[in-house]
Motif scaffolding. Structure first.
Motif, PDB file in Angstrom:
ATOM      1  N   UNK A 133       0.979  -1.333  -0.106  1.00  0.00           N
ATOM      2  CA  UNK A 133       0.055  -0.054   0.030  1.00  0.00           C
ATOM      3  C   UNK A 133       0.909   1.335  -0.018  1.00  0.00           C
ATOM      4  N   UNK A 134       2.046   1.279   0.920  1.00  0.00           N
ATOM      5  CA  UNK A 134       2.716   2.449   0.785  1.00  0.00           C
ATOM      6  C   UNK A 134       3.300   2.736  -0.370  1.00  0.00           C
ATOM      7  N   UNK A 135       3.903   1.612  -1.149  1.00  0.00           N
ATOM      8  CA  UNK A 135       4.638   1.886  -2.459  1.00  0.00           C
ATOM      9  C   UNK A 135       3.414   2.281  -3.494  1.00  0.00           C
ATOM     10  N   UNK A 136       2.345   1.651  -3.435  1.00  0.00           N
ATOM     11  CA  UNK A 136       1.431   1.842  -4.297  1.00  0.00           C
ATOM     12  C   UNK A 136       1.031   3.504  -4.221  1.00  0.00           C
ATOM     13  N   UNK A 137       0.971   4.078  -3.284  1.00  0.00           N
ATOM     14  CA  UNK A 137       0.284   5.401  -2.902  1.00  0.00           C
ATOM     15  C   UNK A 137       1.654   6.328  -3.282  1.00  0.00           C
ATOM     16  N   UNK A 138       2.646   5.772  -2.964  1.00  0.00           N
ATOM     17  CA  UNK A 138       3.921   6.596  -3.249  1.00  0.00           C
ATOM     18  C   UNK A 138       4.219   6.928  -4.668  1.00  0.00           C
ATOM     19  N   UNK A 139       3.984   5.743  -5.529  1.00  0.00           N
ATOM     20  CA  UNK A 139       4.242   5.773  -7.027  1.00  0.00           C
ATOM     21  C   UNK A 139       3.020   6.555  -7.760  1.00  0.00           C
ATOM     22  N   UNK A 140       1.975   6.685  -7.119  1.00  0.00           N
ATOM     23  CA  UNK A 140       0.535   7.354  -7.965  1.00  0.00           C
ATOM     24  C   UNK A 140       0.518   8.806  -7.609  1.00  0.00           C
ATOM     25  N   UNK A 141       0.989   9.068  -6.189  1.00  0.00           N
ATOM     26  CA  UNK A 141       0.591  10.134  -5.588  1.00  0.00           C
ATOM     27  C   UNK A 141       1.077  11.563  -6.496  1.00  0.00           C
ATOM     28  N   UNK A 142       2.397  11.537  -6.869  1.00  0.00           N
ATOM     29  CA  UNK A 142       2.621  12.890  -7.483  1.00  0.00           C
ATOM     30  C   UNK A 142       2.124  12.929  -8.938  1.00  0.00           C
ATOM     31  N   UNK A 143       1.685  11.835  -9.300  1.00  0.00           N
ATOM     32  CA  UNK A 143       1.051  12.043 -10.970  1.00  0.00           C
ATOM     33  C   UNK A 143      -0.332  12.166 -10.768  1.00  0.00           C
ATOM     34  N   UNK A 144      -0.849  11.711  -9.642  1.00  0.00           N
ATOM     35  CA  UNK A 144      -2.548  12.178  -9.468  1.00  0.00           C
ATOM     36  C   UNK A 144      -2.458  13.442  -9.079  1.00  0.00           C
ATOM     37  N   UNK A 145      -1.721  14.140  -8.231  1.00  0.00           N
ATOM     38  CA  UNK A 145      -1.760  15.576  -7.718  1.00  0.00           C
ATOM     39  C   UNK A 145      -1.579  16.377  -9.002  1.00  0.00           C
ATOM     40  N   UNK A 146      -0.834  16.101  -9.989  1.00  0.00           N
ATOM     41  CA  UNK A 146      -0.727  16.986 -11.059  1.00  0.00           C
ATOM     42  C   UNK A 146      -1.989  17.020 -11.869  1.00  0.00           C
ATOM     43  N   UNK A 147      -3.095  16.056 -11.520  1.00  0.00           N
ATOM     44  CA  UNK A 147      -4.382  16.117 -12.190  1.00  0.00           C
ATOM     45  C   UNK A 147      -4.483  15.994 -13.708  1.00  0.00           C
ATOM     46  N   UNK A 148      -5.323  16.745 -14.461  1.00  0.00           N
ATOM     47  CA  UNK A 148      -5.555  16.754 -15.833  1.00  0.00           C
ATOM     48  C   UNK A 148      -4.297  17.385 -16.462  1.00  0.00           C
ATOM     49  N   UNK A 149      -3.329  17.755 -15.902  1.00  0.00           N
ATOM     50  CA  UNK A 149      -2.208  18.414 -16.992  1.00  0.00           C
ATOM     51  C   UNK A 149      -1.273  17.095 -17.407  1.00  0.00           C
ATOM     52  N   UNK A 150      -1.584  16.109 -16.789  1.00  0.00           N
ATOM     53  CA  UNK A 150      -1.207  14.658 -17.418  1.00  0.00           C
ATOM     54  C   UNK A 150      -2.227  13.856 -18.009  1.00  0.00           C
ATOM     55  N   UNK A 151      -2.129  13.573 -19.273  1.00  0.00           N
ATOM     56  CA  UNK A 151      -2.967  12.850 -20.102  1.00  0.00           C
ATOM     57  C   UNK A 151      -2.897  11.557 -19.579  1.00  0.00           C
ATOM     58  N   UNK A 152      -4.030  10.646 -20.143  1.00  0.00           N
ATOM     59  CA  UNK A 152      -4.262   9.400 -19.931  1.00  0.00           C
ATOM     60  C   UNK A 152      -3.017   8.478 -20.492  1.00  0.00           C
ATOM     61  N   UNK A 153      -2.741   8.807 -21.426  1.00  0.00           N
ATOM     62  CA  UNK A 153      -1.606   8.081 -22.265  1.00  0.00           C
ATOM     63  C   UNK A 153      -0.249   8.241 -21.625  1.00  0.00           C
ATOM     64  N   UNK A 154       0.184   9.324 -21.084  1.00  0.00           N
ATOM     65  CA  UNK A 154       1.349   9.711 -20.286  1.00  0.00           C
ATOM     66  C   UNK A 154       1.171   9.004 -19.042  1.00  0.00           C
ATOM     67  N   UNK A 155      -0.023   8.944 -18.335  1.00  0.00           N
ATOM     68  CA  UNK A 155      -0.081   8.481 -17.268  1.00  0.00           C
ATOM     69  C   UNK A 155       0.112   6.708 -17.164  1.00  0.00           C
ATOM     70  N   UNK A 156      -0.277   6.144 -18.139  1.00  0.00           N
ATOM     71  CA  UNK A 156      -0.316   4.570 -18.495  1.00  0.00           C
ATOM     72  C   UNK A 156       1.320   4.421 -18.824  1.00  0.00           C
ATOM     73  N   UNK A 157       1.928   5.408 -19.461  1.00  0.00           N
ATOM     74  CA  UNK A 157       3.273   5.058 -19.829  1.00  0.00           C
ATOM     75  C   UNK A 157       4.026   5.325 -18.233  1.00  0.00           C
ATOM     76  N   UNK A 158       3.755   6.226 -17.616  1.00  0.00           N
ATOM     77  CA  UNK A 158       4.313   6.158 -16.137  1.00  0.00           C
ATOM     78  C   UNK A 158       4.082   4.921 -15.311  1.00  0.00           C
TER      79      UNK A 158
END
Length: 331
Positions: A133-158
């Motif tokens: 759980x800690x690693x999952x939230x640490x990995x997704x947190x910064x990208x999720x905080x960016x919100x719509x500024x990062x598109x779906x395709x880039x999110x899947x690459x990340x």
């Protein structure tokens, strides 16, 4: 009792037997490290079971009249249910609920099939025990905080890069050149060539599996690459969001709503306090002097401001000619 719960009960019973046997005290240092490694894998798999269960809870639509999942067991929210069932605190329950949303798979109403999760690669890493759980939230947190500024395709690459980094896989160019250091250690910012060629080969066991802090660092590097400008300055967003809207008259009053800048709100609050404070009635109004009050043979004594001796004046004032509230003119 269903078979899944029975399997977990047997695992819990086996772990309890290990602890009751007191078999951990006499282990060598190497054996204790192996026990810790195995216990860590079990803990991550337990995290996966909990998160996947919470993420699979049926979301009943509002207004359906049916009790929600947590309501069926006497709880108001999912957070409260997780607290009571897992015997954890509110913060720990919130992390589990948040992780459940990350890996949740929605149902396609047209085909009835399960849609991929928002982070499919990290979900697979969670189910494989590569991340908790800690690693999952640490990995997704910064990208999720960016919100719509990062598109779906880039999110899947990340998602793919972070999942591979969590497993200890490091991106290596096909010609043999990569970002690995000579001692086998890989910097979080270089471990995954996010902007590299899609045909990049990957080699396993090139680095230790990433910790939650490693994943958070790499996720921030990815966000910096995808969103170099960052969030819009708060001042500009505040300037556009400010305003007041007056509603229509209802029951003799007009509703008001809006958003004010802090300095404007402070000024308005002071004005309201001046008018609404019940202890403030404005400046005192002195009573009008009587015609013969303060007079001595036609001479009026007026105090000075700087505490000087009283001075005399022969200026007679008629009735209420004294200006109210002016201490320099009071008799």
């Amino acid at each position: 009792m269903n078979s899944t719960a029975e399997v977990l009960d047997r695992v819990a019973a086996d772990l309890a037997a290990v602890l009751r046997a007191d078999a951990l005290v006499g282990l060598s240092d190497a054996e204790k490290v192996q026990v810790l490694r195995a216990a860590g894998e079990v803990a991550r798999l337990v995290d996966a079971v909990v998160v996947e269960t919470v993420g699979s809870v049926d979301q009943r639509p509002a207004g359906s009249g049916e009790l929600a999942f947590c309501g069926r067991f006497g709880c108001r929210t999912m957070n409260e249910l997780v607290q009571r069932v897992l015997r954890t605190d509110a913060a720990g329950a919130a992390r589990v609920v948040k992780a459940g949303k990350v890996v949740r798979r929605e149902l396609d109403f047209s085909s009835g099939a399960m849609l991929p999760a928002r982070w499919p690669a990290l979900r697979e890493a969670l189910l494989d025990g590569a991340v908790g759980v800690a690693g999952l939230l640490a990995a997704t947190g910064p990208v999720e905080q960016a919100g719509p500024r990062i598109g779906s395709a880039d999110r899947l690459r990340a998602d793919v890069e972070l999942a591979e980094y969590a497993r200890g896989l490091v991106a290596v160019e096909g010609d043999g050149g990569g970002s690995m250091e000579g001692d086998g250690e890989v910097d979080a910012g270089e471990g995954a060539d996010f902007g590299g060629d899609p045909g990049t080969e990957h080699r396993g066991d090139s680095a230790p599996p990433a910790t939650p802090e490693d994943l958070r660092l790499l996720s921030r590097v990815i966000v910096t690459y995808l969103d170099p400008d960052g969030a819009e300055p708060a001042e500009e967003r505040a300037m556009r969001a400010r305003g007041i809207v007056l509603g229509r008259v209802k029951d003799g009053v007009i509703p008001i709503r809006g958003s004010l800048l802090p300095e404007t709100a402070g000024q308005l609050q002071r004005i309201w306090d001046a008018y609404l404070n019940p202890k403030v009635d404005g400046p005192p109004v002195p009573a009008a002097p009587m015609p013969d009050e303060g007079m001595a043979g036609g001479v009026r004594f007026v105090p000075t401001v700087d505490d000087a001796p009283l001075r005399e004046t022969n200026d007679f004032l008629d009735g209420d000619a004294l200006p109210a509230g002016d201490p320099s003119c009071m008799v």
